[in-house]
Design a protein around this motif. Structure first.
Motif, PDB file in Angstrom:
ATOM      1  N   UNK A 134      31.280  28.182  56.667  1.00 30.18           N
ATOM      2  CA  UNK A 134      32.546  28.611  57.278  1.00 30.18           C
ATOM      3  C   UNK A 134      33.508  27.439  57.315  1.00 30.18           C
ATOM      4  N   UNK A 135      34.715  27.628  56.783  1.00 27.54           N
ATOM      5  CA  UNK A 135      35.678  26.529  56.760  1.00 27.54           C
ATOM      6  C   UNK A 135      37.092  27.069  56.917  1.00 27.54           C
ATOM      7  N   UNK A 136      38.051  26.157  57.028  1.00 25.98           N
ATOM      8  CA  UNK A 136      39.407  26.579  57.396  1.00 25.98           C
ATOM      9  C   UNK A 136      40.458  26.253  56.330  1.00 25.98           C
ATOM     10  N   UNK A 137      40.017  25.744  55.163  1.00 25.82           N
ATOM     11  CA  UNK A 137      41.016  25.459  54.126  1.00 25.82           C
ATOM     12  C   UNK A 137      40.438  25.740  52.746  1.00 25.82           C
ATOM     13  N   UNK A 154      40.176  31.825  44.114  1.00 19.09           N
ATOM     14  CA  UNK A 154      39.894  30.469  43.635  1.00 19.09           C
ATOM     15  C   UNK A 154      38.396  30.195  43.471  1.00 19.09           C
ATOM     16  N   UNK A 155      37.558  31.037  44.073  1.00 18.59           N
ATOM     17  CA  UNK A 155      36.108  30.775  44.045  1.00 18.59           C
ATOM     18  C   UNK A 155      35.391  31.800  43.176  1.00 18.59           C
ATOM     19  N   UNK A 156      34.199  31.415  42.700  1.00 13.98           N
ATOM     20  CA  UNK A 156      33.422  32.424  41.968  1.00 13.98           C
ATOM     21  C   UNK A 156      32.227  32.915  42.778  1.00 13.98           C
ATOM     22  N   UNK A 157      32.059  32.375  43.998  1.00 13.88           N
ATOM     23  CA  UNK A 157      31.004  32.892  44.887  1.00 13.88           C
ATOM     24  C   UNK A 157      31.643  33.872  45.895  1.00 13.88           C
ATOM     25  N   UNK A 158      30.832  34.731  46.539  1.00 13.96           N
ATOM     26  CA  UNK A 158      31.398  35.696  47.485  1.00 13.96           C
ATOM     27  C   UNK A 158      32.101  35.019  48.672  1.00 13.96           C
ATOM     28  N   UNK A 159      33.164  35.678  49.136  1.00 10.50           N
ATOM     29  CA  UNK A 159      33.966  35.146  50.251  1.00 10.50           C
ATOM     30  C   UNK A 159      34.054  36.216  51.348  1.00 10.50           C
ATOM     31  N   UNK A 160      33.981  35.754  52.590  1.00  7.62           N
ATOM     32  CA  UNK A 160      34.180  36.620  53.754  1.00  7.62           C
ATOM     33  C   UNK A 160      35.448  36.142  54.452  1.00  7.62           C
ATOM     34  N   UNK A 161      36.323  37.071  54.828  1.00  4.02           N
ATOM     35  CA  UNK A 161      37.548  36.698  55.536  1.00  4.02           C
ATOM     36  C   UNK A 161      37.341  36.804  57.038  1.00  4.02           C
ATOM     37  N   UNK A 177      37.865  39.739  48.852  1.00  3.97           N
ATOM     38  CA  UNK A 177      36.735  39.255  49.666  1.00  3.97           C
ATOM     39  C   UNK A 177      35.620  40.298  49.611  1.00  3.97           C
ATOM     40  N   UNK A 178      34.404  39.859  49.961  1.00  6.91           N
ATOM     41  CA  UNK A 178      33.262  40.776  49.950  1.00  6.91           C
ATOM     42  C   UNK A 178      32.965  41.345  51.311  1.00  6.91           C
ATOM     43  N   UNK A 179      33.716  40.918  52.321  1.00  5.71           N
ATOM     44  CA  UNK A 179      33.480  41.435  53.660  1.00  5.71           C
ATOM     45  C   UNK A 179      34.360  40.758  54.677  1.00  5.71           C
ATOM     46  N   UNK A 180      34.230  41.204  55.945  1.00  2.00           N
ATOM     47  CA  UNK A 180      34.987  40.532  57.008  1.00  2.00           C
ATOM     48  C   UNK A 180      34.046  40.077  58.107  1.00  2.00           C
ATOM     49  N   UNK A 181      34.523  39.028  58.811  1.00  3.56           N
ATOM     50  CA  UNK A 181      33.722  38.477  59.898  1.00  3.56           C
ATOM     51  C   UNK A 181      34.345  38.844  61.237  1.00  3.56           C
ATOM     52  N   UNK A 182      33.481  39.216  62.162  1.00  4.95           N
ATOM     53  CA  UNK A 182      33.912  39.567  63.514  1.00  4.95           C
ATOM     54  C   UNK A 182      33.266  38.607  64.506  1.00  4.95           C
ATOM     55  N   UNK A 183      34.022  38.199  65.499  1.00  2.00           N
ATOM     56  CA  UNK A 183      33.408  37.436  66.595  1.00  2.00           C
ATOM     57  C   UNK A 183      34.022  37.909  67.913  1.00  2.00           C
ATOM     58  N   UNK A 184      35.280  37.538  68.171  1.00  2.00           N
ATOM     59  CA  UNK A 184      35.902  37.885  69.462  1.00  2.00           C
ATOM     60  C   UNK A 184      35.841  39.391  69.733  1.00  2.00           C
ATOM     61  N   UNK A 231      27.846  31.400  49.625  1.00  2.00           N
ATOM     62  CA  UNK A 231      29.051  32.165  49.954  1.00  2.00           C
ATOM     63  C   UNK A 231      29.870  31.340  50.941  1.00  2.00           C
ATOM     64  N   UNK A 232      31.130  31.755  51.121  1.00  2.00           N
ATOM     65  CA  UNK A 232      32.025  31.017  52.022  1.00  2.00           C
ATOM     66  C   UNK A 232      32.692  32.004  52.977  1.00  2.00           C
ATOM     67  N   UNK A 233      32.839  31.574  54.230  1.00  2.00           N
ATOM     68  CA  UNK A 233      33.680  32.304  55.184  1.00  2.00           C
ATOM     69  C   UNK A 233      34.956  31.483  55.320  1.00  2.00           C
ATOM     70  N   UNK A 234      36.113  32.107  55.094  1.00  2.00           N
ATOM     71  CA  UNK A 234      37.357  31.361  55.268  1.00  2.00           C
ATOM     72  C   UNK A 234      38.046  31.859  56.538  1.00  2.00           C
ATOM     73  N   UNK A 235      38.353  30.910  57.422  1.00  2.00           N
ATOM     74  CA  UNK A 235      38.910  31.225  58.739  1.00  2.00           C
ATOM     75  C   UNK A 235      40.415  31.064  58.737  1.00  2.00           C
ATOM     76  N   UNK A 236      41.113  32.047  59.263  1.00  2.00           N
ATOM     77  CA  UNK A 236      42.550  31.925  59.461  1.00  2.00           C
ATOM     78  C   UNK A 236      42.877  31.474  60.880  1.00  2.00           C
TER      79      UNK A 236
END
Ligand SMILES: Cc1cc2nc3c(=O)[nH]c(=O)nc-3n(C[C@H](O)[C@H](O)[C@H](O)COP(=O)(O)O)c2cc1C
Length: 328
Positions: free
Chosen positions: A128-131, A174-181, A199-206, A145-150
């Protein structure tokens, strides 16, 4: 229970029914919650630092396997800039490997030094990263895979505060591996938007804090159910460590210190310490400390089981897909 509706690189990577990933939440992501997420068709991550001892953490992993009846789940590893904090992380990883955990969500600093050990154990890693820059280097380092945080995200949305919609239009391309927004998610129409962005999916937390399986006091959950998208604050900018938290009296005090240019952490410790956040969850007093929450909390509207939250999100996603297909 909603049947499988979308097949994506993320549902395939994790072997899950829905492309719903639930980010680790300090103090809250225990076996009851993560087990419910997995049983509901998503993927969740236990936060090892939430437990007093390593044995407690190990028992939590075993309890989660009981709840999922052997179904796989993940562990969250927050990589620190401080090497001494990462020594503990190595022990968490050893235990996860010994107990047969299948997935790891890394966050914070680069997971590069831990990857050989994680991969040798056959564990899949989502970082999980922010840029965009960090996402590209995580792919090069070998994560699965990568989670990209807004900017909307609760917890640590990064210093650049780039919105989820912009991250979503750039990172998957920009990536060739799966990404989660991630960041501000809470509805099925956002899930469809994530998939449309590549993206291949979304992430939930709050959004998930109100889940019945989360142990926090109902008064705290009711506050999250009532909050709107304006009810968060970004604090700790003065330390180069943006943190999105509940708008409350304590956050106002932190912001006042920052406005006065106070840069001695000792002045903040009694306001932001993690232990006080745990007390807020325990007592239900949401003015206590600075509990993490993002704008996605505004989509939480009532206390209900994970499976019901997922059902509502998936029904919304199906409706959104019909809308864009012009069948409604
Ligand atoms: C209460 C809470 C605790 C969190 N604790 C952690 C944590 O321990 N480790 C981590 O990697 N992320 C943590 N996060 C961040 C989430 O996993 C996720 O990245 C972020 O909240 C996504 O944005 P959203 O809250 O808008 O859904 C936390 C978030 C919240 C709301």
């Amino acid at each position: 229970m909603t049947p499988r509706t979308f097949k994506t690189p993320i549902t395939e990577l994790f072997g899950i029914r829905h492309p719903l990933i639930c980010g680790g939440m300090m103090w809250l992501s225990n076996a009851d919650y993560v087990g419910a997420v997995v049983n509901g068709g998503g993927m969740g991550f236990i936060t090892p630092r939430s437990f007093p001892t390593l044995d407690d953490f190990r028992n939590e992993l075993r309890r989660c396997f009981e709840i999922t009846q052997g179904g796989q789940f993940g562990v969250n590893l927050y990589v620190s800039a401080r090497p001494e904090a990462n020594e503990q992380l190595t022990r968490f990883l050893d235990i996860a490997i010994e107990e047969g955990v299948g997935f790891v969500e890394t966050a914070g600093y680069s997971p590069r030094e831990f990857l050989p050990r994680i991969k040798d154990a056959g564990i899949k890693v989502i970082h999980k990263c922010t840029s965009l820059r960090h996402a590209v280097s995580a792919e090069k380092a070998g994560v699965d895979a990568v989670i990209i945080l807004g900017a909307e995200a609760g917890g640590h949305p990064g210093m650049q505060l780039i919105g989820t919609m912009v991250q979503g239009a750039q990172v998957p391309q920009a990536l060739s591996i799966p990404v989660v927004l991630a960041g501000g998610m809470g509805t099925g129409r956002q899930l469809v938007a994530c998939l449309a962005l590549g993206a291949g999916g979304m992430l939930l937390a709050s959004r998930m804090i109100v889940a019945s399986e989360i142990w926090a006091h109902d008064d705290y959950k009711r506050r999250v159910a009532e909050m709107d998208a304006a009810d968060t604050r970004i604090i700790m900018t003065i330390f180069g460590d943006n943190s999105r938290v509940m708008a409350n009296e304590t956050a106002d005090r932190v912001l006042a210190l920052e406005a006065d240019g106070v840069d001695d952490f000792e002045a903040y410790r009694g306001l932001v310490a993690g232990e006080i956040q745990r007390q807020a969850y325990e007592s239900g007093d949401w003015n206590l400390g600075t509990p993490s929450v993002g704008q996605g909390g505004s989509f939480a509207d009532r206390i209900e089981p994970v499976e019901v939250i997922f059902d509502r999100i998936m029904a919304d996603a199906v409706a959104a897909r019909r809308t864009i297909e012009g069948t409604r």
